[in-house]
Scaffold this motif. Structure first.
Motif, short mmCIF file in Angstrom:
data_model
loop_
_atom_site.label_atom_id
_atom_site.label_comp_id
_atom_site.label_asym_id
_atom_site.label_seq_id
_atom_site.Cartn_x
_atom_site.Cartn_y
_atom_site.Cartn_z
N THR B 66 0.85 -1.20 0.00
CA THR B 66 0.00 0.00 0.00
C THR B 66 0.88 1.24 0.00
O THR B 66 0.68 2.15 -0.80
CB THR B 66 -0.91 0.03 1.24
N ASN B 67 1.85 1.26 0.90
CA ASN B 67 2.74 2.41 0.97
C ASN B 67 3.54 2.58 -0.30
O ASN B 67 3.72 3.69 -0.80
CB ASN B 67 3.69 2.26 2.16
N PHE B 70 1.29 3.99 -2.94
CA PHE B 70 0.90 5.35 -2.57
C PHE B 70 2.01 6.35 -2.88
O PHE B 70 1.79 7.38 -3.51
CB PHE B 70 0.55 5.38 -1.08
N TRP B 71 3.23 6.04 -2.45
CA TRP B 71 4.32 7.00 -2.65
C TRP B 71 4.71 7.12 -4.12
O TRP B 71 5.02 8.21 -4.60
CB TRP B 71 5.53 6.63 -1.79
N SER B 254 -3.65 11.90 -6.83
CA SER B 254 -3.08 12.05 -5.50
C SER B 254 -1.86 12.96 -5.54
O SER B 254 -1.58 13.68 -4.58
CB SER B 254 -2.73 10.70 -4.88
N VAL B 362 -6.00 12.92 -0.38
CA VAL B 362 -4.83 12.13 0.02
C VAL B 362 -5.27 10.96 0.91
O VAL B 362 -4.84 9.82 0.73
CB VAL B 362 -3.78 13.01 0.72
N TYR B 366 -5.12 7.02 -0.22
CA TYR B 366 -4.35 6.04 0.56
C TYR B 366 -5.22 4.82 0.84
O TYR B 366 -4.80 3.67 0.67
CB TYR B 366 -3.86 6.65 1.87
N ARG B 369 -5.56 2.56 -2.17
CA ARG B 369 -4.45 1.60 -2.40
C ARG B 369 -4.61 0.38 -1.50
O ARG B 369 -4.42 -0.75 -1.93
CB ARG B 369 -3.10 2.22 -2.06
N THR B 399 4.57 3.00 8.23
CA THR B 399 3.71 3.83 7.39
C THR B 399 3.90 5.29 7.72
O THR B 399 3.96 6.14 6.84
CB THR B 399 2.24 3.43 7.60
#
Lengths: 150, 447, 231
Positions: B66-67, B70-71, B254, B362, B366, B369, B399
């Protein structure tokens, strides 16, 4: 070597506005100085027009970009196809060297090659990375334009 | 809001670099503590193993990926704003480009950490690098994870270059304005002896144009390839052709929200109200609401086709998200990504409105994701193996930590380089026909 | 298949399976599968290379229970194989889906792509309470944390059977290789052998009209055939 480095004695005139700089360049041209012997330094890009318009040599950055892309693509094909065949392990019944998954790698390395070659050519053409002559450092820092004859 | 009267542009834009106040130190200190906590959590995980996370069979990926997604998604801010707006000649982009490009580089750096962090044996991450070795083995280029390696590294290098090239003239400015020999020396080195001649400007502008054109397809390909980590797998609600465009649109979405937030913070903290003006937030707000509509379109298409097809293995995942145990998160996501931002931004795109909408986006993205990954993994085809998932403190730290790391990286960047491209901004003023004197003695007039 | 190597396959007769789980126990003993303890098991970390999936149908008093032993299907077109970035899993010439423990870096993508959920991850270093640490099978390597594992069709027994046949100068015969689960099943519900050998039992049974494969429509071409007629 840039022309200033060959002729460090040349002193530049500091001007305040683009209009003044245009007039200075036109004056030098009237005195018979060739355009590519007039160097203009500024803290932001000035695109002179008309008589004072700059005449740069043709730039080949775009060509190097394309060449870099081709080199990258070839390197990717070599890397992926040759190594996949060398390892020669069957995975999931897929062919050993198939164009579609390997094509993803080829795409990325094409872009990488284009980027690297373009930037290197730009650094070369802009004559960056060489030792600087003693320009009038304060001039640009204060935002003036320097016009000099080289 | 008007620009500060009487100051000149260079002084204002270089002030964050040349002077540091105590709030900067406090921010970095606090963020540093949080970041150290995350490093500690990672160390704990390295020592004991991935068992300290909440992942399990069959939910083998959760917050780690997920992270990651996201990034990498956030990193699409810079490309859109900077490259597309450069290529289309949109003048309002000028004060915004470096802010956005910096976000891209740092978000990519952080995103690229997660494939390493999530490994069972992180110390062997280098086995994904193709180099001749004594094992006689190469990476499997058929794997989407190998594609990730190439895509992310190409994009990272491209973004760093794309950030660096327009920075060169400003580095030269800092070289000429800094006091202190060491500082001048570093800037001198980094500015590669930039002299500001016509030739150099011409070549720089060409190179930046070339980079802008190349980096756009690279950015599109990067998030497409990241989405293919899921779409290439034959899991229900993963194996969908929509993932490529869906992820790219979501990333831009995002990314713009993150950019708005970063700009709002910088504007306030460094008193750049005269430069980052309501028009910028208005335009970014328009882009944001457009992306929200696009996001909604893709999401609706995806869910409608799933529901209409009524395949049992897909419906299991679908129902768990829409009405089941993941429903609270799902509807929060819909609210954050669509129900809140669109009504706000359709009518009002003030700085406050866009910031509120961006926070919602945002948060919503998140959650999106997370919801792509975990519900599918929780419901494998053989229903005997269905399960639930909940995170542990280690995953929570891993996270939160990267957000702190991002703050640190950004704070350091703003300290070292002007966050608004000085030369580009002044060029814009001149092209607007303001008849300003060139350079630092130009008065910063009100709009 | 254009090779004269044996093509290993398994047949499981669901009409004989009682769900006793003797195969599960035999497998873990043979293959050094670690127990994770009740706490970790409740967190979904237990490892069972073969498991009995149990489904209930209907309401009391018309309840029916269905048992299905599920193990790695050694798919001919295994979805787990292409997604491993380091070639830790690949297909051997004998039709086995191989897992190379010391090559695995633990991305867990293979487990996510397996439609049968037969892959297991070592979340912690295996810990064996005494005297289980004395009961390891020396022919099977133990795995460290961070590594994926799954049923190998008892590849150590396959190798042994093949080596024995080679020493005796003959091809591998039906019955030379018996995985632990097949060996232990009290109702003889499991069969193992060379599908390419038309005289082998698995070859014969695989053509039965009671035969089906699990999740066959996915196109994975599993090498495990289930026989099922009774309800």
């Amino acid at each position: 070597m840039s022309k200033t480095e060959k002729n460090p004695e040349s002193i530049g005139t500091r001007l305040k506005t683009a209009e003044e700089a245009t007039r200075a360049v036109e004056e030098l041209l009237r005195q018979g100085v060739p355009r590519d012997c007039i160097e203009v330094q500024s803290s932001e890009p000035i695109h002179f027009s008309g008589a004072a318009a700059a005449s740069h040599k043709k730039s080949w950055i775009w060509l190097f970009g394309i060449a870099g892309g081709i080199v990258g693509a070839l390197a990717a094909v070599l890397l992926t196809v040759w190594t996949s065949r060398r390892v020669n392990l069957v995975t999931g019944g897929m062919p050993i060297a198939s164009p579609w998954p390997l094509g993803v790698i080829v795409f990325e390395m094409t872009a990488l090659g284009a980027i690297l070659f373009s930037v290197v050519r730009m650094i070369f053409e802009a004559r960056l990375g060489r030792r600087r002559s003693d320009d009038d450092e304060a001039a640009l820092a204060e935002g003036d334009i320097v016009v000099r004859r080289v | 809001m008007e620009r500060a009267q009487g100051g000149d542009i260079d002084t204002q834009l270089l002030e964050p670099v040349l002077k540091t106040g105590w709030p900067w130190f406090v921010t970095v200190f606090i963020a540093g503590l949080v970041f150290l906590g995350a490093i500690g959590a990672f160390g704990y995980q390295l020592y004991w193993g991935l068992g300290v996370w909440g992942i399990k069979r069959p939910v083998f990926w959760a917050f780690d990926i997920t992270n990651f997604v996201f990034w990498i998604g956030i990193s699409h801010a810079g490309t859109l704003i900077s490259a597309i707006l450069r290529v289309t000649g949109a003048e309002w982009r000028r004060p915004v480009t470096r802010c956005a490009e910096a976000i891209t580089v740092f978000a990519l750096m952080i995103g690229a950490l997660f494939p390493i962090i999530h490994l069972g044996k992180p110390w062997l991450f280098y086995w994904l690098i193709p180099y001749p070795n004594v094992r006689g083995l190469w990476p499997n280029f058929r794997s989407p994870l190998a594609w990730d390696f190439f895509a992310i590294n190409t994009y990272l290098l491209g973004s760093i270059i794309y950030l660096y090239l327009p920075l060169i003239p400003d580095l030269a400015l800092l070289r000429d304005k800094s006091r202190g020999k060491r500082r001048r020396g570093v800037y001198a080195l980094l500015s590669l002896g930039w002299r500001g001649t016509e030739l150099q400007w011409d070549r720089l502008e060409r190179a930046v144009r070339v980079m802008a054109v190349i980096i756009i397809p690279v950015a599109v390909s990067v998030h497409t390839i990241v989405s293919w980590d899921f779409a290439m797998a034959i899991r229900p609600m993963w194996h969908s052709t929509i993932f490529g465009p869906y992820f790219v649109a979501g990333a831009i979405f995002s990314g713009i929200a993150a950019l708005i937030l970063a700009m709002a913070v910088i504007r306030r903290v460094f008193h750049l109200e005269g430069y980052l003006r309501p028009v910028h937030f208005n335009n970014l707000g328009l882009l944001l609401v457009t992306m929200s509509l696009i996001w909604f379109y893709f999401t609706f298409a995806e869910y409608l086709t799933t529901w209409y097809g009524n395949q049992p293995e897909e419906m299991a995942v679908f129902l768990s998200k829409v009405t089941g145990s993941y429903a609270p998160l799902f509807w929060t996501m819909v609210a954050g990504c669509f129900l809140i931002p669109v009504p706000i931004l359709a009518f009002k795109r003030s700085i406050k409105a866009t910031v509120i909408a961006s926070v919602a986006v945002v948060v919503g993205m998140y959650i999106e994701r997370f919801l792509i990954i975990v519900p599918t993994l929780s419901h494998p085809r053989l229903s005997y193996n269905w399960s639930t998932y909940s995170p542990t403190w280690v995953e929570v730290m891993l996270t939160i930590g990267p957000f702190a790391y991002f703050v640190i990286l950004y704070a350091v960047f703003v300290k070292l380089f002007p966050i608004i491209a000085v030369w580009e901004y002044k060029e814009g003023l001149r092209l607007e026909g303001r008849n300003l004197e060139i350079g630092s003695s130009a008065a910063a007039t009100a709009d | 298949m254009s090779t004269n190597k044996p093509q290993w396959g398994m047949v499981i007769d669901l009409d004989r399976c009682t769900g006793c789980e003797a195969c599960v126990v035999a497998c873990r003993v043979e293959n050094n599968i670690p127990t994770v303890g009740p706490d970790q098991a409740s967190r979904g970390r237990s490892i069972n290379w073969i498991r009995i999936e149990r489904y209930f149908e209907g309401e009391f008093p018309d309840v029916k229970v269905k048992f299905r032993p599920v193990l790695c299907q050694h798919c001919e077109q295994a979805p787990c194989e292409p997604v491993c970035p380091v070639y830790a899993t690949y297909h051997t010439e004998e039709g086995l889906n191989a897992q190379v423990y010391n090559r695995c870096v633990g991305t867990r993508y293979c487990a996510n792509n397996c439609p049968y959920t037969v892959r297991f991850f070592n979340f912690y270093d295996p810990h064996r309470d005494a005297p289980l640490d004395q009961a390891l099978n020396p022919e099977v390597s133990t795995r460290t944390r961070g590594v994926m594992e799954k049923c190998t069709f008892c590849i150590q027994r396959i190798r042994k059977g093949e080596e024995k046949a080679k020493d005796e100068g003959r091809p591998v015969r039906d019955g030379d290789v018996v995985p632990a689960c097949v060996q232990t099943c009290p109702t003889h519900a499991m069969y193992f052998g060379n599908l390419a050998d038309p005289s082998s039992e698995v070859s014969r049974l695989s053509k039965s009209n009671r035969g089906e494969r699990l999740l066959e429509d996915l196109g994975t071409r599993p090498r495990v055939i289930y026989l099922k007629k009774g309800d």
